[in-house]
Scaffold this motif. Structure first.
Motif, PDB file in Angstrom:
ATOM      1  N   ASP A 195     -24.009  91.151 108.303  1.00  0.00           N
ATOM      2  CA  ASP A 195     -23.154  89.955 107.917  1.00  0.00           C
ATOM      3  C   ASP A 195     -23.613  88.646 108.548  1.00  0.00           C
ATOM      4  OD1 ASP A 195     -21.110  88.186 107.167  1.00  0.00           O
ATOM      5  OD2 ASP A 195     -19.706  89.236 107.813  1.00  0.00           O
ATOM      6  N   GLY A 197     -22.309  85.902 108.766  1.00  0.00           N
ATOM      7  CA  GLY A 197     -21.137  84.860 109.078  1.00  0.00           C
ATOM      8  C   GLY A 197     -20.911  84.462 110.527  1.00  0.00           C
ATOM      9  N   THR A 201     -21.558  80.331 111.296  1.00  0.00           N
ATOM     10  CA  THR A 201     -20.904  79.486 111.805  1.00  0.00           C
ATOM     11  C   THR A 201     -21.110  78.880 113.113  1.00  0.00           C
ATOM     12  OG1 THR A 201     -19.049  80.827 110.701  1.00  0.00           O
ATOM     13  CG2 THR A 201     -18.373  79.313 112.273  1.00  0.00           C
ATOM     14  N   ASP A 224     -18.194  80.179 100.882  1.00  0.00           N
ATOM     15  CA  ASP A 224     -17.123  80.255 101.863  1.00  0.00           C
ATOM     16  C   ASP A 224     -16.953  79.499 102.793  1.00  0.00           C
ATOM     17  OD1 ASP A 224     -16.455  82.793 100.470  1.00  0.00           O
ATOM     18  OD2 ASP A 224     -17.690  84.126 101.770  1.00  0.00           O
ATOM     19  N   GLU A 225     -17.937  78.708 103.389  1.00  0.00           N
ATOM     20  CA  GLU A 225     -18.169  77.785 104.331  1.00  0.00           C
ATOM     21  C   GLU A 225     -19.428  76.929 104.122  1.00  0.00           C
ATOM     22  OE1 GLU A 225     -18.301  78.932 108.382  1.00  0.00           O
ATOM     23  OE2 GLU A 225     -19.136  80.933 108.173  1.00  0.00           O
ATOM     24  N   ARG A 249     -22.671  79.125 103.244  1.00  0.00           N
ATOM     25  CA  ARG A 249     -22.656  80.474 103.441  1.00  0.00           C
ATOM     26  C   ARG A 249     -21.738  81.014 102.421  1.00  0.00           C
ATOM     27  NH1 ARG A 249     -19.247  84.480 104.815  1.00  0.00           N
ATOM     28  NH2 ARG A 249     -17.905  83.077 105.761  1.00  0.00           N
ATOM     29  N   TRP A 252     -22.798  87.313 102.147  1.00  0.00           N
ATOM     30  CA  TRP A 252     -23.697  87.630 103.002  1.00  0.00           C
ATOM     31  C   TRP A 252     -25.066  86.756 102.600  1.00  0.00           C
ATOM     32  CZ3 TRP A 252     -24.327  93.308 105.124  1.00  0.00           C
ATOM     33  CH2 TRP A 252     -23.171  93.504 105.519  1.00  0.00           C
ATOM     34  N   THR A 254     -26.920  83.001 102.510  1.00  0.00           N
ATOM     35  CA  THR A 254     -27.014  81.590 103.136  1.00  0.00           C
ATOM     36  C   THR A 254     -27.902  80.879 102.523  1.00  0.00           C
ATOM     37  OG1 THR A 254     -28.710  82.450 104.841  1.00  0.00           O
ATOM     38  CG2 THR A 254     -26.327  82.641 105.662  1.00  0.00           C
TER      39      THR A 254
END
Length: 295
Positions: A195, A197, A201, A224-225, A249, A252, A254
């Motif tokens: 992952d 994430g 971030t 998601d972000e 992202r 999973w 990017t």
């Protein structure tokens, strides 16, 4: 002259023994908020003749000082009362047992996390990584400003059991330009084993802290972000640069789309578009590209 009589001597009286100090009661170590021993502390019982063996039947003795290196505990730990007894000693035993149970729980949790870290199915959201991202990506928002086309963009791709990746780098040319006036780079990564994430971030949200002079803004409504990183060093002059990256992202997956333009004194009549225009184009084209990359 006669010798005066001597007083009678007592019958064999034993020599007086020196007075021994009264034995001090055993005071067990007091419990603290941290149930694990200090790494440099001696093992429990070292000063009272107790063996230091922790573990169930058939398990090797633990290494003192580090509860995470201890053999796992199976079932309750039988209390071994220290010499001296007393209510305080009972508390010490309970705290020792509690520390062993917590250490065992931490060990078990670590095993479960290690076994489950990457064992889940990759959340790829239906995306696929094309072999030619240059022909798949949408960057139509830039074409009104940069009407010239790049006849030989650079594209790469990777397909592996852990990662699928597509990359496109192309030159942006204004009308009449023989050389690039700006550059656009697009990259898609499908993380199939881990992952991304937390690292995504950490890297993009804190980009301004690790790179001086950049603005970082979160972007809503994309994946998601998403984060928009930008910098403008022109300051109204004919030199400097304008840079912007939109990093997204989604599960999973990017994705990044990056614009960069460099000014010099010889092309002052070809000023790049305003940074606010560029960031708007990045958002529009990234949304369109991500829609096209989903199966």
């Amino acid at each position: 002259m006669s010798t005066p009589p001597q007083p009678p001597q007592p019958a064999d009286q034993p020599a007086q023994q020196p007075q021994q100090p009264a034995p001090q009661p055993f005071v067990p170590p007091q419990p603290t908020a941290y149930p694990y021993p200090h790494p440099q502390s001696p093992p429990a019982g070292a000063f009272h003749g107790q063996p230091t063996l922790v573990g169930g039947p058939g398990l090797a003795p633990s290494q003192p000082g580090n509860p995470y290196l201890q053999a796992p505990q199976y079932g309750p730990v039988p209390p071994v009362p220290p010499p001296g007894g007393g209510r305080g000693a009972g508390r010490a035993v309970l705290w020792a047992a509690a520390g062993a149970v917590l250490a065992s729980a931490a060990w078990a949790a670590g095993v479960l996390l290690a076994d489950g870290a990457g064992g889940g199915e990759a959340d790829l959201r239906g995306y696929s990584a094309p072999s030619d991202l240059c022909s798949t990506a949408d960057y139509s928002s830039f074409k009104d400003e940069y009407t010239g086309s790049d006849s030989s963009p650079t594209r790469t791709s990777l397909e592996d059991e852990a990662l699928d990746q597509s990359n496109c780098s192309l030159s942006l040319k204004k009308s009449g330009s023989s050389y690039a006036d700006a550059y656009l780079t697009i990259q898609l990564d499908l993380h199939k084993k881990t992952d991304p994430g937390p690292e995504f971030t950490a890297a993009w949200k804190n980009y301004g802290e690790s790179h001086t002079g950049y603005d970082v803004d979160p972007v809503e409504g994309i994946g998601d972000e998403a984060y928009l990183v930008s910098q403008d060093t022109t300051n109204g002059s004919s030199t400097g640069s304008r840079y912007a990256t939109l990093a997204v992202r989604d599960g999973w997956v990017t994705y990044t789309m990056t614009y960069s333009a460099y000014l010099s004194s010889y092309d002052r009549d070809k000023n790049p578009p305003a940074l606010t225009d560029v960031t708007g184009w990045l958002k529009t084209d990234s949304k369109a590209t991500l829609r096209q990359l989903r199966r």
